[in-house]
Design a protein around this motif. Structure first.
Motif, short mmCIF file in Angstrom:
data_model
loop_
_atom_site.label_atom_id
_atom_site.label_comp_id
_atom_site.label_asym_id
_atom_site.label_seq_id
_atom_site.Cartn_x
_atom_site.Cartn_y
_atom_site.Cartn_z
N ALA A 60 0.84 -1.19 0.00
CA ALA A 60 0.00 0.00 0.00
C ALA A 60 0.88 1.24 0.00
O ALA A 60 2.02 1.19 0.44
N VAL A 61 0.36 2.32 -0.52
CA VAL A 61 1.10 3.58 -0.56
C VAL A 61 0.20 4.66 0.01
O VAL A 61 -1.01 4.65 -0.21
N ASP A 62 0.80 5.58 0.73
CA ASP A 62 0.04 6.67 1.31
C ASP A 62 0.35 7.94 0.54
O ASP A 62 1.45 8.46 0.64
N TYR A 63 -0.58 8.39 -0.27
CA TYR A 63 -0.39 9.65 -0.98
C TYR A 63 -1.07 10.73 -0.17
O TYR A 63 -2.21 11.12 -0.45
N LEU A 64 -0.40 11.20 0.87
CA LEU A 64 -1.02 12.19 1.73
C LEU A 64 -1.20 13.48 0.96
O LEU A 64 -0.29 13.99 0.31
N TYR A 119 -0.59 0.80 7.57
CA TYR A 119 -1.38 1.89 6.99
C TYR A 119 -2.79 1.98 7.55
O TYR A 119 -3.47 2.97 7.34
N GLY A 120 -3.29 0.94 8.18
CA GLY A 120 -4.62 1.03 8.75
C GLY A 120 -5.72 0.64 7.80
O GLY A 120 -6.88 0.96 8.03
N LEU A 121 -5.40 -0.08 6.72
CA LEU A 121 -6.44 -0.49 5.78
C LEU A 121 -7.01 -1.82 6.24
O LEU A 121 -6.26 -2.71 6.60
N ARG A 122 -8.33 -1.93 6.21
CA ARG A 122 -8.94 -3.18 6.67
C ARG A 122 -9.35 -4.03 5.48
O ARG A 122 -9.68 -3.51 4.42
N PHE A 123 -9.34 -5.33 5.67
CA PHE A 123 -9.70 -6.26 4.60
C PHE A 123 -10.79 -7.18 5.10
O PHE A 123 -10.58 -7.95 6.04
N THR A 124 -11.95 -7.12 4.48
CA THR A 124 -13.05 -8.00 4.91
C THR A 124 -12.82 -9.38 4.34
O THR A 124 -12.45 -9.55 3.19
N PRO A 142 2.38 3.18 11.59
CA PRO A 142 3.65 3.89 11.41
C PRO A 142 3.98 4.37 10.01
O PRO A 142 4.61 5.40 9.87
N LEU A 143 3.60 3.64 8.95
CA LEU A 143 4.07 4.08 7.65
C LEU A 143 3.22 5.18 7.03
O LEU A 143 3.51 5.62 5.93
N ARG A 144 2.19 5.60 7.71
CA ARG A 144 1.44 6.75 7.21
C ARG A 144 2.33 7.96 7.26
O ARG A 144 3.17 8.12 8.13
N LYS A 145 2.12 8.85 6.29
CA LYS A 145 3.00 10.00 6.17
C LYS A 145 2.88 10.96 7.33
O LYS A 145 3.79 11.76 7.58
N ASP A 146 1.75 10.94 8.03
CA ASP A 146 1.63 11.88 9.14
C ASP A 146 2.09 11.27 10.46
O ASP A 146 1.96 11.90 11.50
N TYR A 147 2.65 10.06 10.43
CA TYR A 147 3.22 9.50 11.65
C TYR A 147 4.68 9.90 11.73
O TYR A 147 5.42 9.71 10.77
N PRO A 148 5.14 10.47 12.84
CA PRO A 148 6.53 10.95 12.89
C PRO A 148 7.52 9.80 12.80
O PRO A 148 7.27 8.72 13.31
N GLY A 172 15.69 15.29 8.98
CA GLY A 172 15.44 16.67 9.41
C GLY A 172 14.00 17.07 9.39
O GLY A 172 13.61 18.05 10.01
N ARG A 173 13.18 16.28 8.69
CA ARG A 173 11.77 16.67 8.60
C ARG A 173 11.07 16.54 9.93
O ARG A 173 10.11 17.22 10.20
N ASP A 174 11.55 15.58 10.75
CA ASP A 174 10.83 15.38 12.00
C ASP A 174 11.57 16.00 13.16
O ASP A 174 11.58 15.51 14.23
#
Lengths: 174, 179, 414
Positions: A60-64, A119-124, A142-148, A172-174
């Motif tokens: 999965a990819v997070d395109y924030l 990423y927090g994606l659920r699979f039924t 953790p791998l979401r872009k808004d997680y430090p 340096g971003r965080d």
């Protein structure tokens, strides 16, 4: 490399499979709508002309910042025909639920657990959807872009040591 | 015990040195015995485990230092060799293994990931095992060359020789300091 | 009279048990054993909670994540070239293959062609590390089944090859040798001759290992017909590499989708028949023989040339230019500070690592840092299917099975 597959998909699932393109190195990629992903995967596996019997990598990819935010990428391979295809499924943040493809390929099991954990994606329909890498007490994905990057959640109490050389560093971003 | 002695001036140091000659001999003898018969608990997690295997194998022989036999139960070991990255999920287990080892015990942080977290400065990695357990010798390197590991073991042996050993030690183990 | 009555009562009470009662098994509880994260047979850090019915495993649950080091997130925060040390530590036994895999994936996205000498160097070092990986597996498998000698011989062979790689790359284990656009440095003088001699010595050690283990009664009894995986099941579970080939499917990325110079080299793909532990072990001995062939052919075909693309957008310019010209300084500065500007897009680059198909799914936003770096670890599907492989097996079978799938914690737990 597998234009036949792309044409067959576009023909059979007209409004569901869209935007086929050829990526660098000759990869064939299509976008698939998330509601019908299980049907598309079943077709790809069961149809003898397609014969995608292996799913080597699902991620999965997070395109924030983009809408829909997440994308689940299925890389499929056929051992008999030796061709590959990539399916990209866009998943919005509010409705981050997909059908699991474990009924089609058993090997997709842990890949989907990874997508859930990171990423927090659920699979039924997944037999055992729980965290894979992180411990159960971990809050967040953790791998979401808004997680430090350095968002540590220690399990045991830690002794703090003075860090003489810990500066901004490459992260340096965080 | 250590903190008491810190606040008292010079006389205590002389008292410390003035333990009897017999006790000193015993301490040296026990130090000699303990440093040449280290039973390691190899807490192997990652890449440093490959160098650990090499150090234990035929060419860079750890057996000649007396430290060859790994004991895979903490109850039977006295040297905890933490090789490789320890992450936040593994930290409680490391702590529990360390607590299971009986005194006298020593800890070697093998590799930079065990010493300080290495270059994994992120959400998952413990930034050095000295945040959860006290460490005696740090062996840096990613992974350290076997010669460096042997140097670290020799350093540990010097340290063990220099410590005070008693035949019957009634002091409780100090958590947060190795003697 | 009363005594007679008592007598009959006693004989009635002492009647023999019914035949079915004699055969009825004693009720017993299932035992839960935790093969904890710090365990010698768990190759580092996997936790297996097994439920035992006597000696047989009735269920096995795996708990991983004890070596999750945040590889993907770390790589998202460093430049493309700075990712190479992180990739080294994925499959730490054959680290150059990870470097080469990552470099190939980035070059796929950049549409970059690497000079021929660099391709040969990549193949040579990859195959040397493949031999090291297989030696480690054979040695570890022998050791965990009690054959300590096999371990010592394998480690000696590995050490000899690492000495050659130290001369080339600077490090024994975590080599950091490949770069985007080529390799980091050229061969030192006399390296080819020295390595040929080393390979001859490693061949002797490998033949000794083969002689020690392959027809060994104990080894055969412990590994034959244990954890059998059929061809269709292996494909369905996502196996690749030696474990898939041991089950009978002749899929090797080097032959199916040749990359680097594998199409010019002549080598065979060993394929197993039964898919049990012994097949997986024997396949690795055979693959070592093939890797040896490949390296020797590469030495013959190696020609002098460039080791990296002469493009200052991807490769650091040579030092005389950096110190002498303005363009050199600027190119050096931009590459070091901002990183390689990989065009936006996504690509999935896959190679045949020692353990299977190693895939890197890269997403770039056009900048100097990866937007997403997804790793397809070759050992992952094998580890995921371990509970299924061990159904009904004995507890002692867990050890050779764990060995034969070559689960390397660094790559599976990223």
């Amino acid at each position: 490399m597998a234009k036949v597959v792309i044409d067959a998909l576009l023909e059979r699932f007209p409004r569901i499979v869209t935007d086929a393109y050829e990526g660098p190195g000759g990869d064939d990629v299509v976008f698939v709508r998330k509601e019908k992903i299980l049907e598309v995967c079943r077709f790809l596996k069961d149809d003898p002309a397609m014969a995608f019997n292996m799913a080597p990598y699902i991620t999965a990819v997070d395109y924030l910042g983009q809408e829909p935010r997440f994308e689940v990428v299925y890389n499929l391979y056929s051992t008999s025909k030796n061709w590959r295809v990539r399916l990209r499924v866009k998943v919005p943040e509010e409705d981050a639920v997909l059908d699991s493809v474990t009924p089609v390929w058993r090997g997709a099991d842990w890949f989907e657990r990874y997508c859930f954990d990171m990423y927090g994606l659920r699979f039924t329909g997944h037999p055992d959807l729980r965290r894979l890498f992180m411990y159960d007490e971990f809050v967040g994905h953790p791998l979401r872009k808004d997680y430090p990057l350095r968002g540590r959640q220690p399990l045991t109490p830690e002794i703090e040591h003075p860090e003489p050389f810990r500066g901004p560093g490459p992260a340096g971003r965080d | 015990m250590a903190s008491e002695l810190d606040s008292v001036p010079v006389i205590a140091t002389r008292k410390d040195e003035a333990i009897g000659a017999l006790q000193q001999m015993v301490s040296k003898g026990l130090g000699w015995a303990r440093k040449y018969s280290l039973f390691q608990y190899p807490f192997v997690t990652a890449c440093c485990g490959m160098e650990y295997m090499t150090v234990g194998a035929a060419r860079y022989d750890l057996d000649r230092f007396g430290a060859a036999l790994p004991r895979f139960s903490p109850r039977q070991a006295d040297l905890l060799m933490v090789t490789g990255t320890v992450n936040c999920k593994q930290a409680p287990i490391l702590r529990r293994v360390w607590e299971s080892i009986a005194e006298p015990k020593w800890v070697v942080a093998f590799g930079v990931c065990a010493s300080s977290g290495g270059f994994y400065d992120n959400y998952a990695t413990l930034q050095g095992i000295d945040r959860v357990i006290p460490v005696d010798v740090y062996i840096p390197g990613c992974p350290p060359r076997p010669e460096q590991v042997l140097d670290g073991i020799m350093l540990l042996q010097q340290k063990i020789q220099g410590q005070q050993h008693k035949l019957i030690d009634r002091s409780l183990p100090v958590v947060g300091g190795s003697r | 009279m009363s005594t007679e009555a008592k007598g009959t009562e006693m004989t009635e009470r002492a009647a023999p048990p019914l035949p079915s009662e004699l055969d009825a098994p004693l009720p017993s509880k299932r035992m839960l054993v935790n093969l904890g994260p710090s365990h010698p047979a768990m190759h580092g850090t996997t936790r297996a909670v097994v439920e035992l019915d006597g000696e047989k495993l009735s269920s096995c649950k795996l708990d991983i994540g004890f070596l999750h080091r945040g590889f993907e997130k770390s790589c998202e925060n460093v430049t493309w070239t700075q990712c190479f040390p992180y990739t080294d530590r994925l499959n730490y036994v054959s680290s150059i293959m990870n470097n080469v895999g990552f470099a190939l994936a980035v070059e796929k996205l950049c549409r970059l062609e690497v000079p021929e000498r660099a391709q040969y160097l990549r193949v040579i070092t990859s195959e040397i590390h493949r031999i090291c990986d297989h030696l480690t597996l054979v040695g570890a498998m022998g050791m965990e089944l009690g054959a300590m000698t096999a371990f010592l011989y394998a480690i000696e062979g590995r050490d000899l090859l690492w000495d050659r790689l130290t001369e080339l790359c600077g490090a024994r284990l975590t080599s950091n040798y490949a770069r985007v656009g080529g390799v980091a440095r050229d061969l030192p003088d006399g390296w080819v001759e020295k390595t040929t001699q080393t390979l001859d010595r490693v061949v002797l050690l490998r033949d000794e290992l083969d002689a020690l283990l392959t027809r060994n009664r104990i080894f055969l009894d412990r590994t034959r017909n244990v954890a059998v995986v059929s061809r269709e099941e292996a494909i369905d579970l996502g196996y690749t590499g030696p474990c898939l080939r041991a089950s009978g499917e002749p899929y090797d990325v080097r032959k199916a989708a040749p990359y680097l110079v594998y199409d010019r080299l002549d080598f065979d793909i060993p394929v197993g028949s039964k898919g049990d532990n012994f097949d997986r072990y024997l396949l690795r001995i055979e693959e070592m023989k093939q890797s040896d062939r490949i390296i020797r052919q590469c030495f013959e075909q190696l020609a002098p040339g460039e080791i990296a693309v002469a493009d200052p957008r991807y490769v650091l310019p040579p030092k005389p230019q950096v110190y002498g010209t303005i363009e050199g300084v600027m190119a050096h500065f931009k590459l070091v500070m901002e990183g390689i500007q990989v065009p936006a897009g996504e690509a999935y680059g896959y190679t045949e690592a020692a353990n299977g198909e190693l895939g890197f799914y890269l997403v770039s936003d056009g900048g100097g840092r990866p937007y997403k770096l997804g790793l397809r670890a070759p050992g992952w599907p094998m580890l995921a299917s371990l509970p299924w492989m061990l159904r009904g097996a004995l507890l002692a079978d867990l050890v050779p099975t764990f060995d034969s799938i070559n689960m390397i914690g660094g790559e599976v737990e990223q």
